[in-house]
Each structure stands twice: as structure tokens, then as C-alpha cells.
Scaffold this motif. Structure first.
Motif, PDB file in Angstrom:
ATOM      1  N   ALA B  98      14.141   1.932 -14.354  1.00 16.14           N
ATOM      2  CA  ALA B  98      14.889   2.633 -13.711  1.00 16.14           C
ATOM      3  C   ALA B  98      15.649   2.018 -12.766  1.00 16.14           C
ATOM      4  CB  ALA B  98      14.193   4.180 -13.573  1.00 16.14           C
ATOM      5  N   THR B  99      15.201   1.023 -12.281  1.00 21.82           N
ATOM      6  CA  THR B  99      15.706   0.285 -11.090  1.00 21.82           C
ATOM      7  C   THR B  99      16.634  -0.504 -11.456  1.00 21.82           C
ATOM      8  OG1 THR B  99      13.912  -1.173 -10.847  1.00 21.82           O
ATOM      9  CG2 THR B  99      13.564   0.799  -9.756  1.00 21.82           C
ATOM     10  N   PHE B 100      17.540  -1.207 -10.526  1.00 26.19           N
ATOM     11  CA  PHE B 100      18.585  -2.046 -10.852  1.00 26.19           C
ATOM     12  C   PHE B 100      18.725  -2.703  -9.859  1.00 26.19           C
ATOM     13  CE2 PHE B 100      20.644   1.853  -9.547  1.00 26.19           C
ATOM     14  CZ  PHE B 100      21.525   1.512  -8.710  1.00 26.19           C
ATOM     15  N   ILE B 101      19.094  -4.301  -9.887  1.00 22.37           N
ATOM     16  CA  ILE B 101      19.529  -5.083  -8.594  1.00 22.37           C
ATOM     17  C   ILE B 101      20.303  -4.505  -7.339  1.00 22.37           C
ATOM     18  CG2 ILE B 101      20.260  -7.308  -8.054  1.00 22.37           C
ATOM     19  CD1 ILE B 101      19.506  -8.330 -10.817  1.00 22.37           C
ATOM     20  N   GLY B 102      19.950  -4.411  -6.397  1.00 23.36           N
ATOM     21  CA  GLY B 102      20.868  -3.867  -5.298  1.00 23.36           C
ATOM     22  C   GLY B 102      20.521  -2.628  -4.981  1.00 23.36           C
ATOM     23  N   ASP B 103      19.734  -1.889  -5.682  1.00 23.96           N
ATOM     24  CA  ASP B 103      19.642  -0.278  -5.485  1.00 23.96           C
ATOM     25  C   ASP B 103      19.093   0.223  -4.168  1.00 23.96           C
ATOM     26  OD1 ASP B 103      17.190  -1.267  -6.111  1.00 23.96           O
ATOM     27  OD2 ASP B 103      16.487   0.262  -7.714  1.00 23.96           O
ATOM     28  N   LEU B 104      18.161  -1.105  -3.515  1.00 25.28           N
ATOM     29  CA  LEU B 104      17.736  -0.934  -2.094  1.00 25.28           C
ATOM     30  C   LEU B 104      18.961  -0.849  -0.976  1.00 25.28           C
ATOM     31  CD1 LEU B 104      15.509  -1.164   0.043  1.00 25.28           C
ATOM     32  CD2 LEU B 104      15.997  -3.428   0.315  1.00 25.28           C
ATOM     33  N   ILE B 105      19.906  -1.580  -1.352  1.00 25.98           N
ATOM     34  CA  ILE B 105      21.346  -1.305  -0.158  1.00 25.98           C
ATOM     35  C   ILE B 105      21.972  -0.149  -0.631  1.00 25.98           C
ATOM     36  CG2 ILE B 105      23.305  -2.458   0.130  1.00 25.98           C
ATOM     37  CD1 ILE B 105      20.818  -4.679   0.349  1.00 25.98           C
ATOM     38  N   VAL B 106      21.738   0.216  -2.024  1.00 30.57           N
ATOM     39  CA  VAL B 106      22.568   1.632  -2.170  1.00 30.57           C
ATOM     40  C   VAL B 106      21.600   2.697  -1.246  1.00 30.57           C
ATOM     41  CG1 VAL B 106      22.776   3.391  -3.761  1.00 30.57           C
ATOM     42  CG2 VAL B 106      23.344   0.808  -4.347  1.00 30.57           C
ATOM     43  N   VAL B 107      20.282   2.696  -1.296  1.00 23.42           N
ATOM     44  CA  VAL B 107      19.630   3.798  -0.792  1.00 23.42           C
ATOM     45  C   VAL B 107      19.795   3.449   0.767  1.00 23.42           C
ATOM     46  CG1 VAL B 107      17.095   4.317  -0.388  1.00 23.42           C
ATOM     47  CG2 VAL B 107      17.770   3.809  -2.523  1.00 23.42           C
ATOM     48  N   ILE B 108      19.798   2.342   1.289  1.00 25.07           N
ATOM     49  CA  ILE B 108      19.916   2.213   2.684  1.00 25.07           C
ATOM     50  C   ILE B 108      21.439   2.949   3.151  1.00 25.07           C
ATOM     51  CG2 ILE B 108      20.506   0.892   4.741  1.00 25.07           C
ATOM     52  CD1 ILE B 108      18.599  -1.337   3.329  1.00 25.07           C
ATOM     53  N   TYR B 109      22.359   2.898   2.300  1.00 23.25           N
ATOM     54  CA  TYR B 109      23.418   3.410   2.845  1.00 23.25           C
ATOM     55  C   TYR B 109      23.589   5.003   2.207  1.00 23.25           C
ATOM     56  CZ  TYR B 109      25.097  -1.026   4.786  1.00 23.25           C
ATOM     57  OH  TYR B 109      25.487  -1.980   5.782  1.00 23.25           O
ATOM     58  N   LEU B 110      22.946   5.438   1.259  1.00 21.82           N
ATOM     59  CA  LEU B 110      22.913   6.796   1.130  1.00 21.82           C
ATOM     60  C   LEU B 110      22.334   7.546   2.220  1.00 21.82           C
ATOM     61  CD1 LEU B 110      21.982   6.666  -2.768  1.00 21.82           C
ATOM     62  CD2 LEU B 110      24.142   7.796  -1.570  1.00 21.82           C
ATOM     63  N   LEU B 111      21.177   6.893   2.771  1.00 19.94           N
ATOM     64  CA  LEU B 111      20.433   7.537   4.025  1.00 19.94           C
ATOM     65  C   LEU B 111      21.226   7.386   5.171  1.00 19.94           C
ATOM     66  CD1 LEU B 111      16.761   6.268   3.190  1.00 19.94           C
ATOM     67  CD2 LEU B 111      17.889   8.586   2.798  1.00 19.94           C
ATOM     68  N   VAL B 112      22.545   6.796   5.230  1.00 19.24           N
ATOM     69  CA  VAL B 112      23.147   6.973   6.375  1.00 19.24           C
ATOM     70  C   VAL B 112      24.007   8.117   6.378  1.00 19.24           C
ATOM     71  CG1 VAL B 112      25.302   5.877   7.605  1.00 19.24           C
ATOM     72  CG2 VAL B 112      23.415   4.513   6.863  1.00 19.24           C
ATOM     73  N   LEU B 113      24.599   8.697   5.046  1.00 17.59           N
ATOM     74  CA  LEU B 113      25.410   9.875   4.855  1.00 17.59           C
ATOM     75  C   LEU B 113      25.059  10.994   5.624  1.00 17.59           C
ATOM     76  CD1 LEU B 113      26.268   9.491   1.048  1.00 17.59           C
ATOM     77  CD2 LEU B 113      27.784   8.691   3.121  1.00 17.59           C
ATOM     78  N   PRO B 114      23.757  11.406   5.599  1.00 12.97           N
ATOM     79  CA  PRO B 114      23.547  12.746   6.477  1.00 12.97           C
ATOM     80  C   PRO B 114      24.092  12.609   7.777  1.00 12.97           C
ATOM     81  CG  PRO B 114      21.768  12.156   5.064  1.00 12.97           C
ATOM     82  CD  PRO B 114      22.394  11.086   5.019  1.00 12.97           C
ATOM     83  N   ALA B 115      23.719  11.393   8.582  1.00 17.94           N
ATOM     84  CA  ALA B 115      24.088  11.277  10.031  1.00 17.94           C
ATOM     85  C   ALA B 115      25.651  11.381   9.820  1.00 17.94           C
ATOM     86  CB  ALA B 115      23.722   9.925  10.729  1.00 17.94           C
ATOM     87  N   LEU B 116      26.409  10.727   8.917  1.00 15.29           N
ATOM     88  CA  LEU B 116      27.749  10.753   8.680  1.00 15.29           C
ATOM     89  C   LEU B 116      28.327  12.226   8.623  1.00 15.29           C
ATOM     90  CD1 LEU B 116      29.529   8.100   9.058  1.00 15.29           C
ATOM     91  CD2 LEU B 116      29.707   8.303   6.605  1.00 15.29           C
ATOM     92  N   GLY B 117      27.616  12.855   7.898  1.00 17.44           N
ATOM     93  CA  GLY B 117      28.242  14.122   7.402  1.00 17.44           C
ATOM     94  C   GLY B 117      28.009  15.176   9.017  1.00 17.44           C
TER      95      GLY B 117
END
Lengths: 118, 308
Positions: B98-117
């Protein structure tokens, strides 16, 4: 590659839609009777002294710019870390030089007092 | 995998519903332990759920002169981010395919979103105290984001991949010196990312009376609280995925127990730190993260590439 990222976009849209549903639940279930006292910005119970949109110190920009510079430099590490095996000693030395520069820059900024607030 | 299964995964397990319930239960642990530290009885198990239900039947007050659209949409940014991040992390733990190349980067930036919100919502509130809190949150984010990315590099270097599937099937980084150092950095950054004491100056009840969330009420506030609870659950999962990798995904029930234990220790550590430290000033936090924490993280990266 794009096909793998596309579901993420869809799910992002769906989760925002879910949030909108949750938000509008409040509109349907909750009361709605705004008055000027209730909707005025709260500041210890008296009229707000100043507007939110005010001047602020230019040093914030400095810190923000420093962040962007360092963040971009750090971002170079990720592709480097992936091809480390193939680069061998050359890549290692190149990155050591890069890190030394990074650290020198960091200490320069620190000693210059760019991280001091007052 | 068919579209329907993925959709169900997103809504039920390991996506929205699972993360929300697990997050609320984690926040109950937090509240109960905090209460015990303060010699109180503490709330019952389902209290976070009661609170949430109550939020959704309350009135939404939009502050006068604020940016109403942004004010209402800001909570959704973080909510969407943490839901998706949790789903990607859990799918990586459950199924390599279920994983794909670069999903780590995606997760890092998704976890920035709560602070941004939170920042967006604070600036849309047209409240001086909220703006102050928002600017503190910006500075805090600038401070911890750097060492966090450095800490993430350690597992990346060790597993030689930015695919979560490879990270969770590689040997656990935490058994090496660099892994331990990076995990410590990760714990410090997690505390700041969750805006828990000692890094809760965006909220600073005593000076800013709630700061960033001061103008929020009803459902939008509920979504912020839910997002925060989900983050409290997801951030330790993120660290477990990064630093315990192969040790928790091997076959058998023993690795799963280790994973659960590691997650619980991380949560407990967060709660203990939150209850035993005073709030620091913003400049102290920035100096802490850009000084010792970043240096430790850099040392960890150097050690990782030396193979230690």
C-alpha cells in the motif's frame, strides 16, 4: 508516480467534505443568535485596544528567511541519502564539506544574534 | 485493491473513524494522568466523546470583522491532514504494497497542516490575542521543523529509502546510536508539534487566555480539539514507524506488542513532560531547537552515514 498521488488528493477532498458536514451539523443542531457583544473580538472584557493588523518587527522576516535557507539546504540531504551507496567516498566528502558550510553558517547566524529576540 | 475497499479503509479503519476514536481515547489517558498528577479524580473514559458531542450542538460564533470563510475553513485543514497522515502510516504498517515512493515526505507535510490550520484560524479571528498566539505558533513551527526533518533523515539513511514500506521493513534504527539520538530529537519536536507544555506558548492560558483558539466556539472548536486529539495519537505512531521499523512489523504477536509498548511509552513520556515542566518563552524555544536539538540531530545524521 502521479497515479499514486492522485488518491491522496481525492481523500484530502473527502476529508474536507467530512469536516464541512461536521461543521454544518452545528448550524442545523445549534442555536444561532449573534449579537454585537457576542461577536466582538474578546480582549479581557473591554473594547479591543488595537487592531489585529499591526506593525511588527522586521526581524521576523530575518528568521523566516533563515528558516527557508536552512530548510532548503536540509532538503538536499534527502536525495543525497538515497544515492549514498552509489556516490561512495566522493559523495561522502562532498556532503561533509556541505555540512561544514551549513554549520559555519549556522554559528555565524547565532553569533550575529539573529536568533536573539529583544 | 478495489476502490470500494480503499474508501472503506479511509472512512473506518485505519482512516477517519479509527483515528478519531483512538485519538479521543488517547486524550482521555492524557486528561486522566494529568488529573492524577494534580490530585484530582479526572474524567470518565467517555468524557472526550461527550465533550465532542456537546461541541456539535453549540452555536458557532464568527467574530465581527474577521475573515468568516477562512475562520470556518481553517479547522478543516488540520483535520484533513492528520486523518490522511494517520491512514498512510497505518497502511504502511499493515501492508507493504500500500506504500509508494515518497510517501514519507507526504506524511511529513501532512503533519504540518494542523499547525498551519491553527495559524490560519488565529489570523482570521481579528483578535489581538489570537494573532499573538498565531505569530508564536509560526515561530515555534520554524524552530522545530528543522531538527525534525534532520531526525527523519536518520531512518532514511539507514533504510536507504523514502518509502514507508521500506522503512517499516528495515531493521529498527533505534538499536543504533544515531537512531537513539534522532528519536530523542523526535520526542522534543513531537512535544512542540502537539503544542503541549513546555511549548504551549501559542495558547498560554495565563497571558493570552487561549491565544489561537480564543474566538472559536461550537463545531469549529470541536474540530480543532478533535484534530489535536488525533495528533496526540498519530505523532507517536509516526515516531514508532520511523524508529522501530522492522521491529514492529515482523510476523507474530511479539513485534506487535513491542510496537504497542513503544507507542504507549512515547505517549506516557509526552504526558509526563507536559505535567512536569513550566512553559518556556518563544525565544527560549527557538534557541533550544536551533541550538542543542539541531546539533544533536546533525550529529545523529553524521553518525547514521558513518553506519553507527
Amino acid at each position: 508516480m502521479l497515479a499514486e498521488y492522485f488518491p491522496i488528493l481525492i481523500f484530502l477532498a473527502i476529508s474536507i467534505a467530512m469536516g464541512v458536514i461536521l461543521l454544518s451539523m452545528g448550524g442545523i443542531l445549534g442555536p444561532r443568535s449573534p449579537d454585537s457583544e457576542k461577536t466582538s473580538p474578546y480582549e479581557c472584557g473591554f473594547e479591543a485596544f488595537e487592531d489585529t493588523r499591526s506593525k511588527f518587527d522586521v526581524r521576523y522576516y530575518l528568521v523566516a528567511i533563515l528558516f527557508i535557507i536552512f530548510d532548503l539546504e536540509i532538503a538536499f540531504f534527502i536525495p543525497w541519502a538515497l544515492v549514498l551507496d552509489k556516490l561512495g567516498v566522493f559523495g561522502l566528502i562532498a556532503m561533509i564539506i556541505f555540512v561544514v558550510e551549513l554549520v559555519i553558517g549556522f554559528f555565524f547566524v547565532w553569533k550575529k544574534g539573529a536568533l536573539e529576540w529583544e | 485493491m478495489s476502490g470500494n475497499t480503499v474508501f472503506l479503509e479511509f472512512l473506518l479503519f485505519p482512516g477517519l473513524l479509527f483515528t478519531a476514536v483512538a485519538g479521543l481515547l488517547t486524550s482521555w489517558v492524557d486528561r486522566k494522568v494529568t488529573a492524577m498528577v494534580q490530585m484530582r479524580v479526572g474524567p470518565p473514559l467517555l468524557q472526550p466523546f461527550y465533550d465532542l458531542r456537546k461541541f456539535f450542538v453549540k452555536e458557532t460564533c464568527v467574530p465581527e470583522g474577521g475573515a468568516a470563510g477562512l475562520f470556518l475553513l481553517a479547522p478543516l485543514v488540520g483535520f484533513a491532514g492528520v486523518t490522511l497522515a494517520s491512514m498512510i502510516l497505518w497502511r504502511a504498517l499493515l501492508d507493504y504494497e500500500a506504500t509508494f515512493i515518497g510517501d514519507l515526505i507526504v506524511v511529513i507535510y501532512l503533519l504540518v497542516l494542523p499547525a498551519l490550520g491553527v495559524i490560519l484560524g488565529a489570523f482570521a479571528s481579528r483578535n489581538p490575542l489570537a494573532s499573538l498566539g498565531g505569530s508564536r505558533e509560526v515561530k515555534l513551527m520554524i524552530a522545530y521543523e528543522l531538527p525534525l526533518i534532520l531526525a527523519v533523515l536518520v531512518p532514511v539513511i539507514q533504510a536507504n529509502s523514502i518509502r514507508l514500506g521500506d522503512l517499516v521493513s528495515a531493521p529498527a534504527p533505534v538499536v543504533s546510536i544515531s537512531g537513539v539520538l534522532a528519536l530523542l530529537v523526535g520526542i522534543a519536536c513531537m512535544q512542540a508539534k502537539l503544542t503541549l507544555v513546555p511549548f504551549d506558548m501559542p495558547e498560554a492560558e495565563t497571558e493570552l487566555s487561549g491565544g489561537v483558539l480564543i474566538e472559536y466556539s461550537g463545531p469549529p472548536l470541536g474540530i480543532f480539539k478533535l484534530t489535536r486529539a488525533m495528533m496526540l495519537f498519530t505523532m507517536p505512531v509516526f515516531l514508532v514507524v520511523l524508529f522501530f521499523g522492522g521491529a514492529v512489523t515482523a510476523t507474530g504477536w511479539w513485534p506487535k506488542l513491542i510496537g504497542l509498548l513503544a507507542w504507549f511509552v512515547l505517549v506516557a513520556l509526552t504526558i509526563v513532560i507536559r505535567n512536569t515542566t513550566p512553559r518556556v518563552r518563544t525565544d527560549q524555544a527557538v534557541r533550544f531547537f536551533w541550538g542543542p536539538v539541531s546539533l544533536v540531530a546533525l550529529v545523529a545524521v553524521v553518525l547514521a552515514w558513518a553506519g553507527l
